[in-house]
Scaffold this active site. Structure first.
Site, PDB file in Angstrom:
ATOM      1  N   THR A   1       0.807  -1.323  -0.020  1.00  0.00           N
ATOM      2  CA  THR A   1      -0.107   0.062  -0.066  1.00  0.00           C
ATOM      3  C   THR A   1       0.749   1.236  -0.167  1.00  0.00           C
ATOM      4  OG1 THR A   1      -1.294   1.253   1.306  1.00  0.00           O
ATOM      5  CG2 THR A   1       0.076  -0.300   2.640  1.00  0.00           C
ATOM      6  N   ASP A   2       0.281   2.297  -0.349  1.00  0.00           N
ATOM      7  CA  ASP A   2       0.960   3.608  -0.398  1.00  0.00           C
ATOM      8  C   ASP A   2       1.058   4.266   1.182  1.00  0.00           C
ATOM      9  OD1 ASP A   2      -1.488   4.421   0.074  1.00  0.00           O
ATOM     10  OD2 ASP A   2      -1.774   5.910  -1.669  1.00  0.00           O
ATOM     11  N   GLU A   3       0.187   3.595   1.940  1.00  0.00           N
ATOM     12  CA  GLU A   3       0.271   4.184   3.434  1.00  0.00           C
ATOM     13  C   GLU A   3       1.581   3.846   4.097  1.00  0.00           C
ATOM     14  OE1 GLU A   3      -3.117   3.558   5.886  1.00  0.00           O
ATOM     15  OE2 GLU A   3      -4.624   3.519   4.120  1.00  0.00           O
TER      16      GLU A   3
ATOM     17  N   TYR B   1      -1.977  -0.568  11.342  1.00  0.00           N
ATOM     18  CA  TYR B   1      -2.044  -1.021   9.915  1.00  0.00           C
ATOM     19  C   TYR B   1      -0.909  -0.751   9.015  1.00  0.00           C
ATOM     20  CZ  TYR B   1      -3.448  -1.664   4.975  1.00  0.00           C
ATOM     21  OH  TYR B   1      -3.408  -1.859   3.640  1.00  0.00           O
TER      22      TYR B   1
ATOM     23  N   LYS C   1       2.066  -3.186   7.395  1.00  0.00           N
ATOM     24  CA  LYS C   1       2.377  -3.467   6.018  1.00  0.00           C
ATOM     25  C   LYS C   1       3.803  -2.962   5.698  1.00  0.00           C
ATOM     26  CE  LYS C   1       0.031  -4.528   3.039  1.00  0.00           C
ATOM     27  NZ  LYS C   1      -0.496  -5.824   2.569  1.00  0.00           N
TER      28      LYS C   1
HETATM   29  P1  NAD Z   1      -9.582  -7.304   2.331  1.00  0.00           P
HETATM   30  O1  NAD Z   1      -9.845  -6.946   3.954  1.00  0.00           O
HETATM   31  O2  NAD Z   1     -10.978  -6.967   1.701  1.00  0.00           O
HETATM   32  O3  NAD Z   1      -9.382  -8.919   1.971  1.00  0.00           O
HETATM   33  C1  NAD Z   1      -8.209  -9.383   2.638  1.00  0.00           C
HETATM   34  C2  NAD Z   1      -8.396 -10.967   2.365  1.00  0.00           C
HETATM   35  O4  NAD Z   1      -7.408 -11.652   3.178  1.00  0.00           O
HETATM   36  C3  NAD Z   1      -9.672 -11.453   3.281  1.00  0.00           C
HETATM   37  O5  NAD Z   1     -10.447 -12.240   2.087  1.00  0.00           O
HETATM   38  C4  NAD Z   1      -9.334 -12.320   4.285  1.00  0.00           C
HETATM   39  O6  NAD Z   1     -10.064 -13.407   4.671  1.00  0.00           O
HETATM   40  C5  NAD Z   1      -8.113 -12.879   3.908  1.00  0.00           C
HETATM   41  N1  NAD Z   1      -6.940 -12.838   5.189  1.00  0.00           N
HETATM   42  C6  NAD Z   1      -6.958 -12.205   6.097  1.00  0.00           C
HETATM   43  N2  NAD Z   1      -5.844 -12.777   6.815  1.00  0.00           N
HETATM   44  C7  NAD Z   1      -5.480 -13.831   6.318  1.00  0.00           C
HETATM   45  C8  NAD Z   1      -4.433 -14.891   6.746  1.00  0.00           C
HETATM   46  N3  NAD Z   1      -3.891 -14.941   7.908  1.00  0.00           N
HETATM   47  N4  NAD Z   1      -4.266 -15.837   5.825  1.00  0.00           N
HETATM   48  C9  NAD Z   1      -5.092 -15.980   4.683  1.00  0.00           C
HETATM   49  N5  NAD Z   1      -6.117 -15.067   4.245  1.00  0.00           N
HETATM   50  C10 NAD Z   1      -6.118 -14.070   5.077  1.00  0.00           C
HETATM   51  O7  NAD Z   1      -8.561  -6.428   1.666  1.00  0.00           O
HETATM   52  P2  NAD Z   1      -8.167  -5.808   0.435  1.00  0.00           P
HETATM   53  O8  NAD Z   1      -8.818  -4.219   0.469  1.00  0.00           O
HETATM   54  O9  NAD Z   1      -8.809  -6.673  -0.743  1.00  0.00           O
HETATM   55  O10 NAD Z   1      -6.613  -5.575   0.370  1.00  0.00           O
HETATM   56  C11 NAD Z   1      -5.794  -6.852  -0.055  1.00  0.00           C
HETATM   57  C12 NAD Z   1      -4.524  -6.469  -0.302  1.00  0.00           C
HETATM   58  O11 NAD Z   1      -4.171  -5.234  -0.694  1.00  0.00           O
HETATM   59  C13 NAD Z   1      -3.995  -6.160   1.231  1.00  0.00           C
HETATM   60  O12 NAD Z   1      -2.567  -6.581   1.541  1.00  0.00           O
HETATM   61  C14 NAD Z   1      -3.863  -4.703   1.408  1.00  0.00           C
HETATM   62  O13 NAD Z   1      -2.798  -4.077   2.430  1.00  0.00           O
HETATM   63  C15 NAD Z   1      -3.561  -4.220  -0.003  1.00  0.00           C
HETATM   64  N6  NAD Z   1      -4.056  -2.926  -0.589  1.00  0.00           N
HETATM   65  C16 NAD Z   1      -5.395  -2.670  -0.372  1.00  0.00           C
HETATM   66  C17 NAD Z   1      -5.791  -1.353  -0.861  1.00  0.00           C
HETATM   67  C18 NAD Z   1      -7.358  -1.025  -0.732  1.00  0.00           C
HETATM   68  O14 NAD Z   1      -7.563   0.310  -1.106  1.00  0.00           O
HETATM   69  N7  NAD Z   1      -8.192  -1.786  -0.251  1.00  0.00           N
HETATM   70  C19 NAD Z   1      -4.889  -0.489  -1.637  1.00  0.00           C
HETATM   71  C20 NAD Z   1      -3.403  -0.919  -1.610  1.00  0.00           C
HETATM   72  C21 NAD Z   1      -3.036  -1.943  -1.193  1.00  0.00           C
HETATM   73  O1  DAU Z   2      -4.250   3.894   0.500  1.00  0.00           O
HETATM   74  C1  DAU Z   2      -4.428   2.554   0.516  1.00  0.00           C
HETATM   75  C2  DAU Z   2      -5.252   2.010   1.514  1.00  0.00           C
HETATM   76  O2  DAU Z   2      -6.611   2.491   1.334  1.00  0.00           O
HETATM   77  C3  DAU Z   2      -5.232   0.534   1.939  1.00  0.00           C
HETATM   78  O3  DAU Z   2      -3.863   0.298   2.270  1.00  0.00           O
HETATM   79  C4  DAU Z   2      -6.344   0.309   3.006  1.00  0.00           C
HETATM   80  O4  DAU Z   2      -6.136  -1.145   2.951  1.00  0.00           O
HETATM   81  C5  DAU Z   2      -7.193   0.897   2.545  1.00  0.00           C
HETATM   82  O5  DAU Z   2      -8.307   0.339   3.499  1.00  0.00           O
HETATM   83  C6  DAU Z   2      -7.397   2.331   2.365  1.00  0.00           C
HETATM   84  O6  DAU Z   2      -7.085   2.998   3.524  1.00  0.00           O
HETATM   85  P1  DAU Z   2      -8.103   4.476   3.898  1.00  0.00           P
HETATM   86  O7  DAU Z   2      -7.867   4.489   5.517  1.00  0.00           O
HETATM   87  O8  DAU Z   2      -7.542   5.472   3.187  1.00  0.00           O
HETATM   88  O9  DAU Z   2      -9.518   3.930   3.497  1.00  0.00           O
HETATM   89  P2  DAU Z   2     -11.095   4.153   4.161  1.00  0.00           P
HETATM   90  O10 DAU Z   2     -11.930   3.815   3.051  1.00  0.00           O
HETATM   91  O11 DAU Z   2     -10.892   3.530   5.482  1.00  0.00           O
HETATM   92  O12 DAU Z   2     -10.821   5.647   4.305  1.00  0.00           O
HETATM   93  C7  DAU Z   2     -10.670   6.594   3.264  1.00  0.00           C
HETATM   94  C8  DAU Z   2     -10.554   8.052   3.805  1.00  0.00           C
HETATM   95  O13 DAU Z   2     -12.194   8.379   4.490  1.00  0.00           O
HETATM   96  C9  DAU Z   2      -9.781   8.076   5.132  1.00  0.00           C
HETATM   97  O14 DAU Z   2      -9.268   9.603   5.063  1.00  0.00           O
HETATM   98  C10 DAU Z   2     -10.846   8.054   6.147  1.00  0.00           C
HETATM   99  C11 DAU Z   2     -12.028   8.638   5.752  1.00  0.00           C
HETATM  100  N1  DAU Z   2     -13.320   7.904   6.173  1.00  0.00           N
HETATM  101  C12 DAU Z   2     -13.453   6.614   6.491  1.00  0.00           C
HETATM  102  C13 DAU Z   2     -14.538   6.211   6.840  1.00  0.00           C
HETATM  103  C14 DAU Z   2     -14.677   4.717   6.960  1.00  0.00           C
HETATM  104  C15 DAU Z   2     -14.241   8.783   6.642  1.00  0.00           C
HETATM  105  O15 DAU Z   2     -14.269   9.790   6.539  1.00  0.00           O
HETATM  106  N2  DAU Z   2     -15.592   8.091   7.371  1.00  0.00           N
HETATM  107  C16 DAU Z   2     -15.630   6.789   7.390  1.00  0.00           C
HETATM  108  O16 DAU Z   2     -16.568   6.297   7.750  1.00  0.00           O
END
Ligand code: NAD
Ligand code: DAU
Length: 357
Positions: free
Chosen positions: A132-134, A158, A162
């Site tokens: 992730t970019d975080e 988190y 990562k």
């Molecule tokens: P998600 O939470 O929707 O899915 C995670 C999946 O991993 C789930 O299906 C869960 O059951 C599985 N899991 C969790 N713990 C596990 C374990 N110990 N063994 C096997 N499976 C396990 O997450 P996502 O949003 O699909 O993110 C997927 C990946 O991409 C993550 O590594 C996250 O850090 C990264 N990522 C997410 C975003 C985003 O915006 N969602 C952006 C950049 C990177």
């Molecule tokens: O940047 C990549 C990341 O983006 C991933 O690595 C994470 O897995 C993914 O969850 C996401 O993280 P964020 O914290 O940016 O996503 P989230 O959707 O939780 O929140 C997006 C923005 O919105 C953040 O600034 C918090 C705000 N927010 C979020 C929620 C859930 C609100 O204002 N209200 C809310 O109820």
């Protein structure tokens, strides 16, 4: 054959569906099925012999070792993680277990398998770690976007977990020669996004007549990428990325949260107007800010474009319209994920923040 971990979650499921739509190469999908993992996401693959689902933990070395020995994949793509920042604030333990210890165990299992391959298979093998970019922390308003050289400055449990996993992946390459690739992507959105995250939460709350909880002043900036564009970037890095390199993935779509919420309200006003004729904007409620909330993320995606020729297919405008449409067309999926555990989470998080949902 490839092994995908976390392939029942949001991005992993989109990846598996896209992969099997474009390749005949089978996928073994290892997922623990935490609250975020959902086999409903993969229902269209029922009966498809190219998809082998296994419920299990990336930290279970015996299981992972057995799957590698049995299926002999040419690549592993690691999506498995705890992914929600707010949950990492309420309970960091699972994040350390899966994102740090789990990644470590996965690396060791994969290393054990990889050293035993013949020369040709060992040279062709890849482990792609999805990050992730975080990990880069928060940007000032005028600062340039994150490049791959940006210092790691994670601020939440988190992002720290990562960042730790990225460092382990890097070290297993430098020390043991494991052929790894890492992608650091910005915020994804699209189908199958669990409604604890901003975009799907706003859509499902709006339709349910509930408050739209905006943290703090709503001026925090995220950089949004349609999930299928992230999946295409991962495929491209797997195919042509340089071993040991990291690639930032993003679509140059920086937007303040409040603008995202306004856009969702506007689309819903058009596609599914409220019965009282008012805009969904009336439901916006400012609530207590997230502790340690990062102010701005922005990805400089020039490296992946220059070196691998990858570009996103969707603009934010096309992607968000498709996404809102998908949630309107998939009310069954939404109802199915809104279990008791989901309702409990929403109650805990938003009662504390000041918007009982
Ligand atoms: P998600 O939470 O929707 O899915 C995670 C999946 O991993 C789930 O299906 C869960 O059951 C599985 N899991 C969790 N713990 C596990 C374990 N110990 N063994 C096997 N499976 C396990 O997450 P996502 O949003 O699909 O993110 C997927 C990946 O991409 C993550 O590594 C996250 O850090 C990264 N990522 C997410 C975003 C985003 O915006 N969602 C952006 C950049 C990177
Ligand atoms: O940047 C990549 C990341 O983006 C991933 O690595 C994470 O897995 C993914 O969850 C996401 O993280 P964020 O914290 O940016 O996503 P989230 O959707 O939780 O929140 C997006 C923005 O919105 C953040 O600034 C918090 C705000 N927010 C979020 C929620 C859930 C609100 O204002 N209200 C809310 O109820």
């Amino acid at each position: 054959m490839i092994l995908v971990t976390g392939g029942a979650g949001f991005i992993g499921a989109n990846f598996v569906l896209d992969w099997l739509a474009h390749h005949d190469e089978p996928v073994v999908n290892l997922d623990k099925l935490t609250y975020a993992g959902n086999l409903h996401n993969l229902v269209s693959l029922r009966g498809d012999a190219r998809h082998i689902f296994v419920q299990g933990d990336i930290g279970d070395a015996a299981l992972v070792g057995q799957l590698l020995a049995q299926h002999r994949p040419r690549a592993v793509v690691n999506f498995a993680a705890e992914s929600h920042v707010d949950r990492s604030i309420h309970g960091p333990e699972d994040f350390i277990q899966t994102n740090v210890v789990g990644t470590f165990r996965l690396l060791e299992s994969v290393r054990g398998y990889w050293v035993g391959l013949d020369d040709a298979a060992r040279a062709a093998f890849r482990l792609l770690h999805v990050s992730t970019d975080e990990v880069y922390g928060s940007l000032e308003a005028a600062a340039p976007a994150f490049t791959e050289q940006h210092r790691y400055e994670p601020n939440s449990p988190y992002s720290a977990s990562k960042a730790a996993s990225d460092h382990l992946v890097r070290a297993w390459h430098h020390t043991f020669g494991l052929p790894v690739l890492t992608t650091n992507c910005s915020n994804n959105y699209g189908p199958y996004h669990f409604p604890e995250k901003l975009i799907p939460l706003m859509i499902v709350n709006a339709l349910a007549g509930k408050p739209l909880p905006v943290y703090g002043d709503g001026q925090q900036i995220r950089d949004w990428l349609y999930v299928r564009d992230h999946c295409s970037a991962i495929c491209r890095v797997l195919e042509a990325g340089q071993l040991g390199e990291t690639y930032n993935v993003g679509g140059w779509n920086e937007k303040p949260n409040i603008e995202i919420v306004h856009t969702i309200c506007m689309l819903l006003d058009e596609l599914c107007p409220r019965s009282d004729g008012q805009s969904y904007r009336a439901q916006i409620t400012y609530v207590k800010d997230r502790p340690g909330h990062d102010r701005r993320y922005a990805i400089d995606a020039r490296k992946i474009e220059r070196e691998l020729g990858w570009k996103p297919a969707e603009t934010f405008e096309t992607g968000i319209r498709k996404t809102v449409r998908w949630y309107l067309d998939n009310a069954d999926w939404v109802a199915q994920v809104q279990t008791g555990a989901y309702r409990q989470w929403v109650q805990t998080q938003y009662a504390e923040a000041g918007a009982a949902a």
